[in-house]
Write a protein that holds these residues in place. Sequence first.
Motif, PDB file in Angstrom:
ATOM      1  N   ASP A  33     -11.727  19.695 -14.465  1.00  0.00           N
ATOM      2  CA  ASP A  33     -10.420  19.065 -14.301  1.00  0.00           C
ATOM      3  C   ASP A  33     -10.229  18.500 -12.893  1.00  0.00           C
ATOM      4  O   ASP A  33      -9.281  18.825 -12.190  1.00  0.00           O
ATOM      5  CB  ASP A  33      -9.312  20.079 -14.639  1.00  0.00           C
ATOM      6  N   TRP A  34     -11.116  17.615 -12.490  1.00  0.00           N
ATOM      7  CA  TRP A  34     -11.080  17.098 -11.111  1.00  0.00           C
ATOM      8  C   TRP A  34     -10.300  15.789 -11.012  1.00  0.00           C
ATOM      9  O   TRP A  34     -10.209  15.020 -11.958  1.00  0.00           O
ATOM     10  CB  TRP A  34     -12.494  16.918 -10.555  1.00  0.00           C
ATOM     11  N   LEU A  35      -9.738  15.570  -9.820  1.00  0.00           N
ATOM     12  CA  LEU A  35      -9.023  14.337  -9.477  1.00  0.00           C
ATOM     13  C   LEU A  35      -9.206  14.056  -7.999  1.00  0.00           C
ATOM     14  O   LEU A  35      -9.252  14.992  -7.193  1.00  0.00           O
ATOM     15  CB  LEU A  35      -7.515  14.478  -9.703  1.00  0.00           C
ATOM     16  N   VAL A  36      -9.262  12.806  -7.626  1.00  0.00           N
ATOM     17  CA  VAL A  36      -9.113  12.403  -6.230  1.00  0.00           C
ATOM     18  C   VAL A  36      -7.684  11.908  -6.134  1.00  0.00           C
ATOM     19  O   VAL A  36      -7.245  11.103  -6.957  1.00  0.00           O
ATOM     20  CB  VAL A  36     -10.128  11.316  -5.823  1.00  0.00           C
ATOM     21  N   PHE A  37      -6.939  12.424  -5.154  1.00  0.00           N
ATOM     22  CA  PHE A  37      -5.530  12.078  -5.101  1.00  0.00           C
ATOM     23  C   PHE A  37      -5.000  11.969  -3.683  1.00  0.00           C
ATOM     24  O   PHE A  37      -5.733  12.099  -2.711  1.00  0.00           O
ATOM     25  CB  PHE A  37      -4.680  13.054  -5.926  1.00  0.00           C
ATOM     26  N   SER A  38      -3.728  11.694  -3.616  1.00  0.00           N
ATOM     27  CA  SER A  38      -2.960  11.586  -2.379  1.00  0.00           C
ATOM     28  C   SER A  38      -3.477  10.476  -1.477  1.00  0.00           C
ATOM     29  O   SER A  38      -3.645   9.353  -1.913  1.00  0.00           O
ATOM     30  CB  SER A  38      -2.899  12.948  -1.671  1.00  0.00           C
ATOM     31  N   GLY A  39      -3.747  10.793  -0.204  1.00  0.00           N
ATOM     32  CA  GLY A  39      -4.058   9.775   0.793  1.00  0.00           C
ATOM     33  C   GLY A  39      -5.178   8.830   0.418  1.00  0.00           C
ATOM     34  O   GLY A  39      -5.084   7.625   0.677  1.00  0.00           O
ATOM     35  N   ALA A  40      -6.209   9.333  -0.182  1.00  0.00           N
ATOM     36  CA  ALA A  40      -7.336   8.467  -0.551  1.00  0.00           C
ATOM     37  C   ALA A  40      -6.894   7.358  -1.495  1.00  0.00           C
ATOM     38  O   ALA A  40      -7.466   6.269  -1.484  1.00  0.00           O
ATOM     39  CB  ALA A  40      -8.439   9.291  -1.206  1.00  0.00           C
ATOM     40  N   ILE A  41      -5.861   7.603  -2.275  1.00  0.00           N
ATOM     41  CA  ILE A  41      -5.383   6.614  -3.237  1.00  0.00           C
ATOM     42  C   ILE A  41      -4.250   5.787  -2.642  1.00  0.00           C
ATOM     43  O   ILE A  41      -4.323   4.562  -2.576  1.00  0.00           O
ATOM     44  CB  ILE A  41      -4.928   7.292  -4.548  1.00  0.00           C
ATOM     45  N   TYR A  42      -3.191   6.453  -2.182  1.00  0.00           N
ATOM     46  CA  TYR A  42      -2.040   5.664  -1.719  1.00  0.00           C
ATOM     47  C   TYR A  42      -2.375   4.841  -0.485  1.00  0.00           C
ATOM     48  O   TYR A  42      -1.878   3.727  -0.322  1.00  0.00           O
ATOM     49  CB  TYR A  42      -0.788   6.531  -1.510  1.00  0.00           C
ATOM     50  N   GLN A  43      -3.247   5.328   0.373  1.00  0.00           N
ATOM     51  CA  GLN A  43      -3.599   4.569   1.571  1.00  0.00           C
ATOM     52  C   GLN A  43      -4.400   3.316   1.218  1.00  0.00           C
ATOM     53  O   GLN A  43      -4.232   2.268   1.843  1.00  0.00           O
ATOM     54  CB  GLN A  43      -4.338   5.452   2.565  1.00  0.00           C
ATOM     55  N   ALA A  44      -5.252   3.401   0.205  1.00  0.00           N
ATOM     56  CA  ALA A  44      -5.991   2.209  -0.232  1.00  0.00           C
ATOM     57  C   ALA A  44      -5.023   1.129  -0.712  1.00  0.00           C
ATOM     58  O   ALA A  44      -5.203  -0.058  -0.430  1.00  0.00           O
ATOM     59  CB  ALA A  44      -6.982   2.578  -1.337  1.00  0.00           C
ATOM     60  N   VAL A  45      -3.960   1.544  -1.410  1.00  0.00           N
ATOM     61  CA  VAL A  45      -2.972   0.578  -1.894  1.00  0.00           C
ATOM     62  C   VAL A  45      -2.169   0.006  -0.728  1.00  0.00           C
ATOM     63  O   VAL A  45      -1.965  -1.213  -0.645  1.00  0.00           O
ATOM     64  CB  VAL A  45      -2.049   1.213  -2.953  1.00  0.00           C
ATOM     65  N   LEU A  46      -1.715   0.865   0.176  1.00  0.00           N
ATOM     66  CA  LEU A  46      -0.965   0.367   1.334  1.00  0.00           C
ATOM     67  C   LEU A  46      -1.823  -0.599   2.146  1.00  0.00           C
ATOM     68  O   LEU A  46      -1.327  -1.633   2.608  1.00  0.00           O
ATOM     69  CB  LEU A  46      -0.490   1.517   2.217  1.00  0.00           C
ATOM     70  N   ASN A  47      -3.086  -0.283   2.305  1.00  0.00           N
ATOM     71  CA  ASN A  47      -3.983  -1.174   3.046  1.00  0.00           C
ATOM     72  C   ASN A  47      -4.153  -2.512   2.332  1.00  0.00           C
ATOM     73  O   ASN A  47      -4.161  -3.565   2.968  1.00  0.00           O
ATOM     74  CB  ASN A  47      -5.331  -0.498   3.283  1.00  0.00           C
ATOM     75  N   HIS A  48      -4.281  -2.459   1.027  1.00  0.00           N
ATOM     76  CA  HIS A  48      -4.394  -3.702   0.255  1.00  0.00           C
ATOM     77  C   HIS A  48      -3.108  -4.527   0.388  1.00  0.00           C
ATOM     78  O   HIS A  48      -3.169  -5.733   0.633  1.00  0.00           O
ATOM     79  CB  HIS A  48      -4.660  -3.369  -1.218  1.00  0.00           C
ATOM     80  N   GLN A  49      -1.969  -3.877   0.251  1.00  0.00           N
ATOM     81  CA  GLN A  49      -0.679  -4.566   0.315  1.00  0.00           C
ATOM     82  C   GLN A  49      -0.436  -5.199   1.691  1.00  0.00           C
ATOM     83  O   GLN A  49       0.243  -6.206   1.791  1.00  0.00           O
ATOM     84  CB  GLN A  49       0.468  -3.606  -0.003  1.00  0.00           C
ATOM     85  N   THR A  50      -0.969  -4.567   2.744  1.00  0.00           N
ATOM     86  CA  THR A  50      -0.732  -5.042   4.111  1.00  0.00           C
ATOM     87  C   THR A  50      -1.945  -5.790   4.681  1.00  0.00           C
ATOM     88  O   THR A  50      -1.981  -6.080   5.877  1.00  0.00           O
ATOM     89  CB  THR A  50      -0.356  -3.874   5.038  1.00  0.00           C
ATOM     90  N   ARG A  51      -2.930  -6.032   3.829  1.00  0.00           N
ATOM     91  CA  ARG A  51      -4.141  -6.776   4.202  1.00  0.00           C
ATOM     92  C   ARG A  51      -4.935  -6.113   5.330  1.00  0.00           C
ATOM     93  O   ARG A  51      -5.463  -6.784   6.203  1.00  0.00           O
ATOM     94  CB  ARG A  51      -3.789  -8.218   4.542  1.00  0.00           C
ATOM     95  N   ARG A  52      -4.997  -4.804   5.282  1.00  0.00           N
ATOM     96  CA  ARG A  52      -5.833  -4.052   6.214  1.00  0.00           C
ATOM     97  C   ARG A  52      -7.130  -3.673   5.505  1.00  0.00           C
ATOM     98  O   ARG A  52      -7.225  -3.737   4.285  1.00  0.00           O
ATOM     99  CB  ARG A  52      -5.093  -2.801   6.689  1.00  0.00           C
TER     100      ARG A  52
END
Length: 190
Positions: A33-52
Amino acid sequence: MSRDLEAELRDIVRAAPGLMHVLQTARALDLPDWLVFSGAIYQAVLNHQTRRSSDYGLKDYDLGYFDAADTSYEAEDAVIRRVAAAFEPPLREMVEVRNQARVHLWFEGKFGEAYTPLTCSAEALERFVSPLFAVGVRLEADDAITVLAPFGLEDLFAMRLRPNPRRQTGGFARTAASVSARWPEVEVLP
Protein backbone atom coordinates in the motif's frame (compact mmCIF):
# COMPACT_ATOMS: atom_id res chain seq x y z
CA MET A 1 -14.90 22.98 -21.05
CA SER A 2 -13.58 22.12 -17.59
CA ARG A 3 -9.97 21.23 -16.94
CA ASP A 4 -9.03 17.62 -16.24
CA LEU A 5 -6.79 18.31 -13.25
CA GLU A 6 -5.91 14.64 -12.72
CA ALA A 7 -4.66 14.39 -16.31
CA GLU A 8 -2.66 17.60 -15.86
CA LEU A 9 -1.17 16.24 -12.65
CA ARG A 10 -0.19 12.98 -14.36
CA ASP A 11 1.52 14.95 -17.16
CA ILE A 12 3.43 17.07 -14.62
CA VAL A 13 4.53 13.96 -12.70
CA ARG A 14 5.70 12.24 -15.88
CA ALA A 15 7.72 15.36 -16.83
CA ALA A 16 9.61 15.37 -13.50
CA PRO A 17 12.62 13.03 -13.97
CA GLY A 18 13.53 12.71 -10.29
CA LEU A 19 9.96 12.02 -9.24
CA MET A 20 9.49 9.43 -11.99
CA HIS A 21 12.70 7.70 -10.91
CA VAL A 22 11.41 7.56 -7.32
CA LEU A 23 8.05 6.19 -8.51
CA GLN A 24 9.67 3.54 -10.71
CA THR A 25 11.98 2.44 -7.91
CA ALA A 26 9.16 2.39 -5.35
CA ARG A 27 7.07 0.26 -7.70
CA ALA A 28 9.96 -2.21 -8.07
CA LEU A 29 10.36 -2.40 -4.29
CA ASP A 30 6.72 -3.54 -4.08
CA LEU A 31 6.03 -2.14 -0.61
CA PRO A 32 2.51 -2.78 0.71
CA ASP A 33 0.00 0.00 0.00
CA TRP A 34 2.65 2.53 -1.02
CA LEU A 35 2.26 6.15 -2.15
CA VAL A 36 4.56 9.05 -2.90
CA PHE A 37 2.89 12.12 -1.48
CA SER A 38 3.06 15.63 -0.11
CA GLY A 39 6.01 17.81 -1.16
CA ALA A 40 7.23 15.59 -3.96
CA ILE A 41 3.84 16.01 -5.64
CA TYR A 42 2.58 19.47 -4.73
CA GLN A 43 5.97 21.09 -5.30
CA ALA A 44 6.19 19.64 -8.82
CA VAL A 45 2.81 21.24 -9.59
CA LEU A 46 3.75 24.59 -8.03
CA ASN A 47 6.98 24.55 -10.03
CA HIS A 48 5.11 23.78 -13.23
CA GLN A 49 2.55 26.52 -12.54
CA THR A 50 5.30 29.08 -11.84
CA ARG A 51 7.62 27.88 -14.64
CA ARG A 52 10.39 26.78 -12.30
CA SER A 53 12.51 23.66 -12.65
CA SER A 54 10.62 20.50 -11.57
CA ASP A 55 12.91 19.99 -8.56
CA TYR A 56 13.06 23.61 -7.36
CA GLY A 57 12.53 23.82 -3.59
CA LEU A 58 12.27 20.06 -3.23
CA LYS A 59 13.54 18.89 0.15
CA ASP A 60 12.55 15.24 -0.01
CA TYR A 61 10.35 12.58 -1.53
CA ASP A 62 7.85 11.25 1.01
CA LEU A 63 7.24 7.55 0.42
CA GLY A 64 4.56 6.08 2.65
CA TYR A 65 3.59 2.46 2.89
CA PHE A 66 1.17 0.61 5.16
CA ASP A 67 2.13 -2.57 6.98
CA ALA A 68 0.03 -3.23 10.08
CA ALA A 69 1.49 -6.74 10.49
CA ASP A 70 4.63 -5.37 12.17
CA THR A 71 4.58 -1.81 13.49
CA SER A 72 7.89 -2.09 15.31
CA TYR A 73 10.61 0.48 14.76
CA GLU A 74 12.93 -2.37 13.75
CA ALA A 75 10.63 -3.50 10.93
CA GLU A 76 10.27 0.06 9.62
CA ASP A 77 14.02 0.61 9.89
CA ALA A 78 14.64 -2.52 7.80
CA VAL A 79 12.37 -1.08 5.08
CA ILE A 80 14.10 2.32 5.33
CA ARG A 81 17.47 0.63 4.79
CA ARG A 82 16.10 -1.47 1.90
CA VAL A 83 14.70 1.62 0.18
CA ALA A 84 17.92 3.59 0.73
CA ALA A 85 19.93 0.76 -0.86
CA ALA A 86 17.75 1.02 -3.98
CA PHE A 87 18.84 4.62 -4.67
CA GLU A 88 22.12 6.32 -5.47
CA PRO A 89 22.97 9.70 -3.89
CA PRO A 90 21.47 12.27 -3.75
CA LEU A 91 18.12 10.42 -3.90
CA ARG A 92 19.29 7.98 -1.24
CA GLU A 93 19.26 10.85 1.26
CA MET A 94 16.11 12.46 -0.14
CA VAL A 95 13.63 9.56 -0.09
CA GLU A 96 11.96 9.59 3.33
CA VAL A 97 10.11 6.36 4.07
CA ARG A 98 7.49 5.90 6.79
CA ASN A 99 5.15 3.05 7.66
CA GLN A 100 1.80 4.81 7.93
CA ALA A 101 0.57 2.01 10.21
CA ARG A 102 2.90 3.26 12.96
CA VAL A 103 2.63 7.06 12.66
CA HIS A 104 0.25 7.17 15.62
CA LEU A 105 3.01 5.71 17.80
CA TRP A 106 5.32 8.75 17.46
CA PHE A 107 3.28 11.64 16.05
CA GLU A 108 2.01 13.12 19.32
CA GLY A 109 5.48 13.04 20.87
CA LYS A 110 6.97 14.87 17.90
CA PHE A 111 4.17 17.31 17.04
CA GLY A 112 2.12 17.58 20.26
CA GLU A 113 -1.10 16.42 18.60
CA ALA A 114 -3.04 13.21 19.09
CA TYR A 115 -3.07 11.02 16.00
CA THR A 116 -5.47 8.10 15.77
CA PRO A 117 -4.25 5.00 13.92
CA LEU A 118 -4.67 4.91 10.16
CA THR A 119 -6.22 2.06 8.20
CA CYS A 120 -4.32 2.64 4.93
CA SER A 121 -1.76 4.99 3.37
CA ALA A 122 -4.38 7.07 1.53
CA GLU A 123 -6.04 7.96 4.84
CA ALA A 124 -2.89 9.87 5.84
CA LEU A 125 -3.65 12.42 3.11
CA GLU A 126 -6.78 13.52 4.98
CA ARG A 127 -4.61 14.60 7.91
CA PHE A 128 -2.11 16.80 6.10
CA VAL A 129 -1.93 20.44 7.19
CA SER A 130 -3.54 21.74 3.99
CA PRO A 131 -5.62 20.36 1.11
CA LEU A 132 -2.88 21.67 -1.20
CA PHE A 133 -0.49 19.08 0.30
CA ALA A 134 -3.01 16.21 0.40
CA VAL A 135 -2.10 14.53 -2.87
CA GLY A 136 -0.51 11.14 -3.40
CA VAL A 137 0.40 9.12 -6.46
CA ARG A 138 1.42 5.57 -7.26
CA LEU A 139 2.91 4.19 -10.46
CA GLU A 140 1.06 1.01 -11.34
CA ALA A 141 2.45 -2.10 -13.05
CA ASP A 142 1.00 -0.94 -16.39
CA ASP A 143 2.65 2.52 -16.00
CA ALA A 144 -0.68 4.18 -15.17
CA ILE A 145 -0.44 6.80 -12.44
CA THR A 146 -3.04 6.51 -9.70
CA VAL A 147 -3.90 9.88 -8.13
CA LEU A 148 -5.37 10.16 -4.64
CA ALA A 149 -6.59 13.56 -3.46
CA PRO A 150 -9.31 13.48 -0.77
CA PHE A 151 -9.88 17.26 -1.01
CA GLY A 152 -9.60 17.37 -4.80
CA LEU A 153 -6.94 19.16 -6.83
CA GLU A 154 -8.52 22.60 -7.14
CA ASP A 155 -6.48 24.21 -4.33
CA LEU A 156 -3.27 22.80 -5.74
CA PHE A 157 -3.82 24.09 -9.27
CA ALA A 158 -5.19 27.41 -7.99
CA MET A 159 -2.03 27.68 -5.82
CA ARG A 160 -4.24 28.29 -2.78
CA LEU A 161 -2.93 27.27 0.65
CA ARG A 162 -5.54 26.98 3.37
CA PRO A 163 -5.80 24.97 6.57
CA ASN A 164 -7.16 21.46 6.41
CA PRO A 165 -10.85 21.84 7.37
CA ARG A 166 -10.75 18.42 9.10
CA ARG A 167 -7.69 19.08 11.24
CA GLN A 168 -6.93 21.91 13.61
CA THR A 169 -3.21 22.33 14.04
CA GLY A 170 -0.75 24.92 15.20
CA GLY A 171 1.64 24.00 12.41
CA PHE A 172 -0.16 25.81 9.59
CA ALA A 173 1.48 29.24 10.04
CA ARG A 174 4.99 27.78 10.05
CA THR A 175 4.24 25.66 7.00
CA ALA A 176 2.61 28.58 5.16
CA ALA A 177 5.69 30.74 5.80
CA SER A 178 7.95 28.04 4.35
CA VAL A 179 5.81 27.65 1.22
CA SER A 180 5.49 31.43 0.76
CA ALA A 181 9.27 31.84 0.95
CA ARG A 182 9.76 29.43 -1.95
CA TRP A 183 6.62 30.21 -3.96
CA PRO A 184 5.49 33.78 -3.21
CA GLU A 185 2.80 33.32 -5.89
CA VAL A 186 0.85 30.97 -3.57
CA GLU A 187 -2.21 32.58 -2.00
CA VAL A 188 -2.33 31.83 1.74
CA LEU A 189 -5.80 31.84 3.30
CA PRO A 190 -6.37 32.03 7.07
